[in-house]
Motif scaffolding. Structure first.
Motif, mmCIF file in Angstrom:
data_model
loop_
_atom_site.group_PDB
_atom_site.id
_atom_site.type_symbol
_atom_site.label_atom_id
_atom_site.label_comp_id
_atom_site.label_asym_id
_atom_site.label_seq_id
_atom_site.Cartn_x
_atom_site.Cartn_y
_atom_site.Cartn_z
ATOM 1 N N ALA A 76 0.951 -1.463 -0.583
ATOM 2 C CA ALA A 76 -0.356 0.142 0.581
ATOM 3 C C ALA A 76 0.686 1.570 0.237
ATOM 4 O O ALA A 76 0.327 1.859 -0.985
ATOM 5 C CB ALA A 76 -0.789 -0.347 1.397
ATOM 6 N N ARG A 77 1.512 1.186 0.236
ATOM 7 C CA ARG A 77 2.769 2.639 1.003
ATOM 8 C C ARG A 77 3.145 2.752 -0.433
ATOM 9 O O ARG A 77 3.311 3.728 -0.980
ATOM 10 C CB ARG A 77 4.033 1.796 1.891
ATOM 11 C CG ARG A 77 5.161 2.956 1.595
ATOM 12 C CD ARG A 77 6.233 3.267 2.998
ATOM 13 N NE ARG A 77 5.555 3.029 4.112
ATOM 14 C CZ ARG A 77 6.318 2.760 5.261
ATOM 15 N NH1 ARG A 77 7.262 2.248 5.089
ATOM 16 N NH2 ARG A 77 5.302 2.337 6.374
ATOM 17 N N TYR A 78 4.215 1.595 -1.468
ATOM 18 C CA TYR A 78 5.021 2.067 -2.909
ATOM 19 C C TYR A 78 3.329 2.622 -3.751
ATOM 20 O O TYR A 78 4.008 3.220 -4.294
ATOM 21 C CB TYR A 78 5.206 0.590 -2.937
ATOM 22 C CG TYR A 78 5.536 0.826 -4.607
ATOM 23 C CD1 TYR A 78 6.854 1.779 -4.905
ATOM 24 C CD2 TYR A 78 4.853 0.875 -5.436
ATOM 25 C CE1 TYR A 78 6.790 1.383 -5.729
ATOM 26 C CE2 TYR A 78 5.572 1.015 -7.297
ATOM 27 C CZ TYR A 78 6.762 0.815 -6.750
ATOM 28 O OH TYR A 78 7.196 1.237 -8.233
ATOM 29 N N LEU A 79 2.629 1.795 -3.540
ATOM 30 C CA LEU A 79 1.283 2.064 -4.413
ATOM 31 C C LEU A 79 0.221 3.481 -3.947
ATOM 32 O O LEU A 79 0.466 4.204 -4.847
ATOM 33 C CB LEU A 79 -0.123 1.102 -4.240
ATOM 34 C CG LEU A 79 0.335 0.096 -4.930
ATOM 35 C CD1 LEU A 79 -0.875 -1.076 -4.687
ATOM 36 C CD2 LEU A 79 0.393 -0.540 -6.454
ATOM 37 N N THR A 80 0.473 3.805 -2.692
ATOM 38 C CA THR A 80 0.070 5.360 -3.080
ATOM 39 C C THR A 80 0.987 5.882 -3.307
ATOM 40 O O THR A 80 0.538 7.526 -3.513
ATOM 41 C CB THR A 80 -1.029 5.356 -1.290
ATOM 42 O OG1 THR A 80 0.013 4.776 -0.571
ATOM 43 C CG2 THR A 80 -2.186 4.328 -1.230
ATOM 44 N N LYS A 99 -7.917 3.828 -5.606
ATOM 45 C CA LYS A 99 -8.455 2.476 -5.683
ATOM 46 C C LYS A 99 -8.750 2.428 -6.830
ATOM 47 O O LYS A 99 -9.058 1.271 -8.357
ATOM 48 C CB LYS A 99 -9.963 1.734 -5.168
ATOM 49 C CG LYS A 99 -10.026 1.235 -4.625
ATOM 50 C CD LYS A 99 -11.420 0.186 -3.888
ATOM 51 C CE LYS A 99 -11.847 -0.785 -4.188
ATOM 52 N NZ LYS A 99 -12.555 -1.402 -2.657
ATOM 53 N N PRO A 100 -9.616 3.072 -8.025
ATOM 54 C CA PRO A 100 -10.191 3.592 -9.437
ATOM 55 C C PRO A 100 -8.378 3.370 -9.920
ATOM 56 O O PRO A 100 -8.682 2.886 -10.832
ATOM 57 C CB PRO A 100 -10.741 4.328 -9.311
ATOM 58 C CG PRO A 100 -11.444 4.776 -8.025
ATOM 59 C CD PRO A 100 -10.384 4.612 -6.413
ATOM 60 N N THR A 112 -5.152 -0.531 -13.704
ATOM 61 C CA THR A 112 -4.172 -0.557 -14.568
ATOM 62 C C THR A 112 -4.307 -2.250 -14.441
ATOM 63 O O THR A 112 -3.970 -2.279 -15.178
ATOM 64 C CB THR A 112 -3.382 0.245 -13.337
ATOM 65 O OG1 THR A 112 -2.779 1.110 -13.567
ATOM 66 C CG2 THR A 112 -1.833 -0.937 -13.332
ATOM 67 N N MET A 113 -4.411 -2.799 -12.857
ATOM 68 C CA MET A 113 -5.265 -4.017 -13.022
ATOM 69 C C MET A 113 -5.926 -4.364 -14.740
ATOM 70 O O MET A 113 -5.684 -5.717 -15.052
ATOM 71 C CB MET A 113 -5.809 -4.664 -12.039
ATOM 72 C CG MET A 113 -5.051 -4.553 -10.834
ATOM 73 S SD MET A 113 -4.989 -5.154 -9.127
ATOM 74 C CE MET A 113 -6.099 -4.668 -8.716
ATOM 75 N N MET A 116 -9.346 -7.378 -5.182
ATOM 76 C CA MET A 116 -7.575 -7.618 -5.156
ATOM 77 C C MET A 116 -7.623 -5.912 -4.250
ATOM 78 O O MET A 116 -6.195 -5.721 -4.049
ATOM 79 C CB MET A 116 -7.115 -7.290 -6.250
ATOM 80 C CG MET A 116 -7.631 -8.808 -6.641
ATOM 81 S SD MET A 116 -7.135 -10.267 -8.107
ATOM 82 C CE MET A 116 -5.390 -10.009 -7.861
ATOM 83 N N ALA A 117 -7.920 -5.255 -5.272
ATOM 84 C CA ALA A 117 -7.264 -3.540 -4.580
ATOM 85 C C ALA A 117 -8.024 -3.323 -3.367
ATOM 86 O O ALA A 117 -6.865 -2.282 -2.862
ATOM 87 C CB ALA A 117 -8.140 -2.827 -5.831
ATOM 88 N N THR A 118 -8.808 -3.427 -3.085
ATOM 89 C CA THR A 118 -9.245 -3.378 -1.659
ATOM 90 C C THR A 118 -8.288 -3.778 -0.483
ATOM 91 O O THR A 118 -7.426 -3.645 0.167
ATOM 92 C CB THR A 118 -10.342 -4.298 -1.253
ATOM 93 O OG1 THR A 118 -11.394 -3.490 -2.235
ATOM 94 C CG2 THR A 118 -10.424 -3.898 0.442
ATOM 95 N N TYR A 119 -8.202 -5.072 -1.177
ATOM 96 C CA TYR A 119 -6.682 -6.090 -0.158
ATOM 97 C C TYR A 119 -5.323 -5.460 -0.256
ATOM 98 O O TYR A 119 -4.277 -5.359 0.259
ATOM 99 C CB TYR A 119 -6.406 -7.199 -0.518
ATOM 100 C CG TYR A 119 -5.133 -8.128 -0.278
ATOM 101 C CD1 TYR A 119 -5.575 -8.509 1.300
ATOM 102 C CD2 TYR A 119 -4.506 -8.517 -1.028
ATOM 103 C CE1 TYR A 119 -4.433 -8.639 1.818
ATOM 104 C CE2 TYR A 119 -2.965 -9.291 -0.188
ATOM 105 C CZ TYR A 119 -2.983 -9.132 1.314
ATOM 106 O OH TYR A 119 -2.135 -9.847 2.288
#
Length: 295
Positions: free
Chosen positions: A234-238, A244-245, A250-251, A285-288
């Motif tokens: 989560a840290r890297y993604l944010t 989330k959208p 992307t996925m 998957m995005a939620t997790y």
């Protein structure tokens, strides 16, 4: 006997003993599996989700008749024909043999598969999942395409060496739901660590291809194919603009928040698997992913 001859004899004896040790190194017996009636429609979806179609179908070839090369530092691995053809495919396999191959990485002959096949993650698949996959594969048209032999250099081409490898490096994933989390979060965890096998690429492997004992999606700066994969925490993604959208987008499409397009093996995953998934599963998957590793 001269000194050179004695050395040669000793080397031959040691080699023979080494082969004997490898060939007799124990592999755990098959775990029991329930005989269930499978749903081929759900199994076809699982085949997409799990990457079966992507890996086992070469470009332009019939579905599941054998895959293109998976290139690594150890050599090139080719996914086999898994259509129900009785000669070139898996038409003579039993359901129990199929389950052991997928969840435990052991062939009907008792030989271990290379971990290029992500059986360590498929260990999370339930008996019902396996019955559905089996039903889907049995309904696939049989194709008589022969398998392409792996092109792996010594000593990794010695298949028996996988027996001790499993003892020291095998890391089957165990899925345990977290009762303090939502159903969506837990489904996302199951998908990420199970059939979608994200950690197969997004967790760092050691020099012998083993996964770390504490599996975390911290990325792999030195993937076996020579590339690199980013963290999925989560840290890297944010930090990289993923709401989330945006992560769902992307996925689904491969387009990142910055407008770049994902390439390489991830492009294959998206176009061969992810784009076919239900919206709710992509959302799970995005939620997790946007929750793990926050601290």
């Amino acid at each position: 006997m001269n000194r050179l001859a004695m050395i040669l004899v000793a080397l031959l004896v040691l080699s023979a003993l080494g082969v004997l040790v490898l060939e007799t190194w124990p592999v755990a017996g098959a775990r029991p599996v329930a005989e269930l009636q499978g749903d081929p429609k759900r199994g076809a979806y699982l085949a997409r989700l799990s990457g079966c179609i992507t890996c086992h179908t070469a470009p332009g070839a019939p579905p599941l008749s054998g895959g293109a090369a998976l290139v690594s530092k150890f050599g090139s691995f080719y996914a086999p024909n898994i259509t129900p053809d009785p000669t070139q495919g898996i038409g003579t396999w039993s359901f129990q043999q199929f389950v052991r191959a997928v969840r435990e990485g052991v062939s009907p002959d008792g030989d271990p598969y290379y971990p290029a096949f992500p059986y360590e993650f498929y260990a999370t698949l339930t008996d019902s999942d396996m019955a559905d996959l089996w039903a889907a594969l049995r309904a696939t048209p049989a194709v008589g395409t022969p398998d392409v032999p792996h092109q792996v250099s010594f000593p990794f081409n010695v298949r028996a060496g996988l027996r001790p490898w499993r003892t020291f490096f095998e890391s089957p994933v165990e899925y345990v739901p977290d009762e303090t989390r939502s159903p969506e979060w837990n489904r996302g965890k199951y998908l990420v660590w199970g059939p979608a096998h994200c950690a197969a690429c997004h967790a760092p492997r050691n020099v012998l291809g083993g996964l770390p004992s504490s599996l975390e999606l911290t990325g792999d700066p030195a993937m076996q194919d020579g590339g690199k994969s980013p963290p999925l925490t989560a840290r890297y993604l944010t930090a990289n603009g993923y709401t989330k959208p945006a992560l769902v987008e992307t996925m689904r499409t491969g387009i990142t928040p910055s407008g770049d397009v994902l390439g390489g093996s991830m492009a294959e995953v998206i176009h061969g698997s992810m784009k076919f998934l239900l919206d709710e599963h992509i959302d799970d998957m995005a939620t997790y992913l946007l929750d793990i590793g926050r601290k």
